[in-house]
Design a protein around this motif. Structure first.
Motif, PDB file in Angstrom:
ATOM      1  N   SER A   1      -1.342  -7.049   5.761  1.00  0.00           N
ATOM      2  CA  SER A   1      -1.571  -6.175   6.642  1.00  0.00           C
ATOM      3  C   SER A   1      -2.736  -4.912   6.343  1.00  0.00           C
ATOM      4  O   SER A   1      -2.724  -4.115   7.144  1.00  0.00           O
ATOM      5  CB  SER A   1      -0.049  -5.231   6.306  1.00  0.00           C
ATOM      6  OG  SER A   1      -0.018  -4.647   5.049  1.00  0.00           O
ATOM      7  N   GLY A   2      -3.362  -5.258   5.372  1.00  0.00           N
ATOM      8  CA  GLY A   2      -4.419  -4.412   5.034  1.00  0.00           C
ATOM      9  C   GLY A   2      -4.065  -3.003   4.228  1.00  0.00           C
ATOM     10  O   GLY A   2      -4.828  -2.279   4.007  1.00  0.00           O
ATOM     11  N   THR A   3      -2.859  -3.300   3.792  1.00  0.00           N
ATOM     12  CA  THR A   3      -2.460  -2.061   2.733  1.00  0.00           C
ATOM     13  C   THR A   3      -1.437  -2.685   1.804  1.00  0.00           C
ATOM     14  O   THR A   3      -0.969  -3.695   2.008  1.00  0.00           O
ATOM     15  CB  THR A   3      -1.315  -1.047   3.639  1.00  0.00           C
ATOM     16  OG1 THR A   3      -0.320  -1.562   4.115  1.00  0.00           O
ATOM     17  CG2 THR A   3      -2.363  -0.281   4.446  1.00  0.00           C
ATOM     18  N   ILE A   4      -1.154  -2.007   0.641  1.00  0.00           N
ATOM     19  CA  ILE A   4      -0.245  -2.540  -0.375  1.00  0.00           C
ATOM     20  C   ILE A   4       0.692  -1.453  -0.590  1.00  0.00           C
ATOM     21  O   ILE A   4       0.473  -0.120  -0.347  1.00  0.00           O
ATOM     22  CB  ILE A   4      -1.178  -2.887  -1.598  1.00  0.00           C
ATOM     23  CG1 ILE A   4      -1.798  -1.735  -2.305  1.00  0.00           C
ATOM     24  CG2 ILE A   4      -1.852  -4.130  -1.541  1.00  0.00           C
ATOM     25  CD1 ILE A   4      -2.331  -2.219  -3.599  1.00  0.00           C
ATOM     26  N   ASN A   5       1.777  -1.761  -0.968  1.00  0.00           N
ATOM     27  CA  ASN A   5       2.927  -0.972  -1.325  1.00  0.00           C
ATOM     28  C   ASN A   5       2.752  -0.139  -2.586  1.00  0.00           C
ATOM     29  O   ASN A   5       2.385  -0.909  -3.578  1.00  0.00           O
ATOM     30  CB  ASN A   5       4.303  -1.694  -1.376  1.00  0.00           C
ATOM     31  CG  ASN A   5       5.668  -0.881  -1.572  1.00  0.00           C
ATOM     32  OD1 ASN A   5       5.640  -0.114  -2.479  1.00  0.00           O
ATOM     33  ND2 ASN A   5       6.442  -0.871  -0.574  1.00  0.00           N
ATOM     34  N   ALA A   6       2.947   1.099  -2.491  1.00  0.00           N
ATOM     35  CA  ALA A   6       2.675   2.094  -3.590  1.00  0.00           C
ATOM     36  C   ALA A   6       3.557   1.544  -4.713  1.00  0.00           C
ATOM     37  O   ALA A   6       3.087   1.545  -5.922  1.00  0.00           O
ATOM     38  CB  ALA A   6       2.724   3.562  -3.214  1.00  0.00           C
ATOM     39  N   ASN A   7       4.867   1.312  -4.417  1.00  0.00           N
ATOM     40  CA  ASN A   7       5.791   0.755  -5.750  1.00  0.00           C
ATOM     41  C   ASN A   7       5.303  -0.316  -6.332  1.00  0.00           C
ATOM     42  O   ASN A   7       5.424  -0.490  -7.535  1.00  0.00           O
ATOM     43  CB  ASN A   7       7.204   0.754  -4.924  1.00  0.00           C
ATOM     44  CG  ASN A   7       7.778   2.110  -4.674  1.00  0.00           C
ATOM     45  OD1 ASN A   7       7.557   3.109  -5.391  1.00  0.00           O
ATOM     46  ND2 ASN A   7       8.454   2.136  -3.641  1.00  0.00           N
ATOM     47  N   GLU A   8       4.664  -1.222  -5.696  1.00  0.00           N
ATOM     48  CA  GLU A   8       4.162  -2.616  -6.147  1.00  0.00           C
ATOM     49  C   GLU A   8       2.825  -2.328  -7.347  1.00  0.00           C
ATOM     50  O   GLU A   8       3.035  -2.818  -8.299  1.00  0.00           O
ATOM     51  CB  GLU A   8       3.784  -3.672  -5.272  1.00  0.00           C
ATOM     52  CG  GLU A   8       4.713  -4.083  -4.555  1.00  0.00           C
ATOM     53  CD  GLU A   8       4.266  -5.020  -3.253  1.00  0.00           C
ATOM     54  OE1 GLU A   8       4.889  -5.970  -2.813  1.00  0.00           O
ATOM     55  OE2 GLU A   8       3.218  -4.933  -2.796  1.00  0.00           O
ATOM     56  N   LEU A   9       2.241  -1.333  -6.666  1.00  0.00           N
ATOM     57  CA  LEU A   9       0.897  -0.913  -7.809  1.00  0.00           C
ATOM     58  C   LEU A   9       1.446  -0.159  -8.857  1.00  0.00           C
ATOM     59  O   LEU A   9       1.268  -0.383  -9.820  1.00  0.00           O
ATOM     60  CB  LEU A   9      -0.054   0.054  -6.453  1.00  0.00           C
ATOM     61  CG  LEU A   9      -1.266   0.355  -7.579  1.00  0.00           C
ATOM     62  CD1 LEU A   9      -1.924  -0.802  -8.061  1.00  0.00           C
ATOM     63  CD2 LEU A   9      -2.118   1.253  -6.717  1.00  0.00           C
ATOM     64  N   LYS A  10       2.656   0.575  -8.656  1.00  0.00           N
ATOM     65  CA  LYS A  10       3.268   1.267  -9.752  1.00  0.00           C
ATOM     66  C   LYS A  10       3.842   0.348 -10.991  1.00  0.00           C
ATOM     67  O   LYS A  10       3.463   0.533 -11.838  1.00  0.00           O
ATOM     68  CB  LYS A  10       4.168   2.462  -9.176  1.00  0.00           C
ATOM     69  CG  LYS A  10       4.807   3.133 -10.356  1.00  0.00           C
ATOM     70  CD  LYS A  10       5.888   3.866  -9.821  1.00  0.00           C
ATOM     71  CE  LYS A  10       6.896   4.433 -10.475  1.00  0.00           C
ATOM     72  NZ  LYS A  10       7.904   5.198  -9.873  1.00  0.00           N
TER      73      LYS A  10
END
Length: 168
Positions: A117-126
């Motif tokens: 989608s061109g974005t990543i979920n902030a929780n996954e990065l966390k």
């Protein structure tokens, strides 16, 4: 590293032996040692392809065995079959061509952007940040992610991702 002898690492390597053309601060060597220790969970003194795969799986990433072998093989200067602390620091301090860095960052971003989608979920990065710094508190991780997601959208685009990674 203990405070009484900051020039010696826990595994016996001396700080002065680790710096080649790049002078490393004791704090930077400690950071590298902490990262290396996360991968070398059995304290073998080296990281093998299985360690790379284990870390990738813990971060919900898929890393094929042959990819892990290629990664280790490309950094294994003494052909021992693993990456030791000296080789790890060499990898971490090698200058990177800006175009190569951008491509590596894009590949890393795509690893997290599972749906394209061109974005990543902030929780996954966390979750990934907490994996790499197990001493990070939940509040500290939240603070870091809020820096990566300044608009509080819950997702991070590529530019925000790059700014987040290169902010140190």
């Amino acid at each position: 590293m203990n405070n009484t002898n900051t020039n010696q690492l826990a595994n016996g390597l001396k700080l002065e032996n680790l710096s080649s053309s790049t002078e490393l601060s004791a704090e930077k060597v400690q950071d590298f040692q902490a990262a290396f220790s996360l991968m070398d969970s059995q304290s073998k003194g080296y990281v093998c392809p299985n360690d790379i795969i284990r870390i990738a799986e813990a971060a919900d990433m898929t890393f094929a065995e042959n990819e892990a072998q290629l990664l280790v093989g490309s950094a294994d200067e003494d052909h021992s079959g693993g990456i030791d602390m000296r080789e790890f620091i060499s990898i971490m301090t090698t200058s990177i061509n800006p175009q190569d860095l951008e491509e590596e960052l894009r590949l890393t971003f795509r690893t997290f952007d599972k749906d394209g989608s061109g974005t990543i979920n902030a929780n996954e990065l966390k979750r990934f940040v907490r994996l790499w710094d197990s001493e990070l508190t939940e509040t500290e991780a939240d603070d870091m992610i809020s820096q990566a997601d300044p608009n509080k959208t819950g997702s991070i685009n590529f530019n925000d991702f790059v700014e987040f990674l290169l902010q140190k």
